[in-house]
Design an enzyme around this catalytic site. Structure first.
Site, PDB file in Angstrom:
ATOM      1  N   ARG A   1       0.847  -2.426  -4.560  1.00 18.65           N
ATOM      2  CA  ARG A   1       0.662  -1.121  -3.901  1.00 18.65           C
ATOM      3  C   ARG A   1      -0.818  -0.753  -3.823  1.00 18.65           C
ATOM      4  O   ARG A   1      -1.283  -0.208  -2.823  1.00 18.65           O
ATOM      5  CB  ARG A   1       1.455  -0.023  -4.616  1.00 18.65           C
ATOM      6  CG  ARG A   1       2.957  -0.182  -4.459  1.00 18.65           C
ATOM      7  CD  ARG A   1       3.380  -0.118  -2.992  1.00 18.65           C
ATOM      8  NE  ARG A   1       4.780  -0.433  -2.843  1.00 18.65           N
ATOM      9  CZ  ARG A   1       5.252  -1.495  -2.202  1.00 18.65           C
ATOM     10  NH1 ARG A   1       4.454  -2.333  -1.618  1.00 18.65           N
ATOM     11  NH2 ARG A   1       6.535  -1.710  -2.121  1.00 18.65           N
TER      12      ARG A   1
ATOM     13  N   GLU B   1      -2.191  -2.929  -1.269  1.00 15.93           N
ATOM     14  CA  GLU B   1      -1.753  -2.407   0.022  1.00 15.93           C
ATOM     15  C   GLU B   1      -2.651  -1.248   0.469  1.00 15.93           C
ATOM     16  O   GLU B   1      -3.003  -1.143   1.649  1.00 15.93           O
ATOM     17  CB  GLU B   1      -0.301  -1.951  -0.075  1.00 15.93           C
ATOM     18  CG  GLU B   1       0.297  -1.496   1.229  1.00 15.93           C
ATOM     19  CD  GLU B   1       1.752  -1.086   1.067  1.00 15.93           C
ATOM     20  OE1 GLU B   1       2.117  -0.539   0.006  1.00 15.93           O
ATOM     21  OE2 GLU B   1       2.527  -1.318   2.000  1.00 15.93           O
TER      22      GLU B   1
ATOM     23  N   SER C   1     -19.593   1.960  -6.323  1.00 20.76           N
ATOM     24  CA  SER C   1     -19.522   1.205  -7.565  1.00 20.76           C
ATOM     25  C   SER C   1     -18.146   1.298  -8.204  1.00 20.76           C
ATOM     26  O   SER C   1     -17.516   2.347  -8.206  1.00 20.76           O
ATOM     27  CB  SER C   1     -20.561   1.730  -8.557  1.00 20.76           C
ATOM     28  OG  SER C   1     -20.431   1.091  -9.802  1.00 20.76           O
TER      29      SER C   1
END
Length: 162
Positions: free
Chosen positions: A89, A92, A115
């Protein structure tokens, strides 16, 4: 025309006109500014009303307008994703919003990265009657690229130029 071709066309027009994502977002309106950018980048679809506004703004054909309203094949990163469902996820999210985040961060800050070392993240449970939600907040220091070998008049770092 492939969806990737339409994305390139939109980016070319944006570049030629000198538009910002904020300008495009305000002209199209009606949904999240991030979703508008993601749709222009080929990672989300625009509702019909917003697709029509985008078509008018960019001078698109009816077929291109309809393409903006189609669910795209998402994933701007071509590698095979992880198999763990939770990690997938997050992967994704990067696949769908990565190019959008890059565009928006670099448009606002300049040529650099966010960063993941000088970085803050919070996570909390957000009660919701349809099922609790995971609320995350990410904050990373902007690190501009250094333009080494720069000569007089060339900035040393990639901070946004005025």
């Amino acid at each position: 025309m492939k969806r990737e071709d339409l994305t390139e066309k939109l980016l070319d027009i944006k570049r030629e006109k000198g538009w910002t994502w904020k300008y495009i977002q305000e002209e199209i309106g009606g949904i999240s500014p991030i979703l508008i950018t993601a749709a222009c980048m080929g990672q989300m679809k625009l509702p019909k009303a917003q697709a029509a506004k985008a078509a008018a703004l960019f001078g698109l054909t009816q077929a291109e307008e309809r393409m903006l309203n189609e669910a795209p094949y998402r994933g701007s990163i071509p590698q095979m994703p992880p198999t763990d469902p939770l990690i997938y996820r997050f992967y994704e999210l990067v696949m769908v919003y990565g190019t959008t985040w890059k565009e928006l961060i670099q448009e606002d800050f300049g040529d650099g990265i966010m960063s993941a070392i000088d970085f803050n993240m919070t996570m909390e449970r957000e009660p919701n009657n349809k099922g609790d939600r995971v609320k995350m907040s990410l904050s990373g220091k902007f690190l501009p690229y250094k333009y080494y070998g720069n000569e007089e008049g060339v900035p040393e770092y990639g901070f946004k130029e005025g």
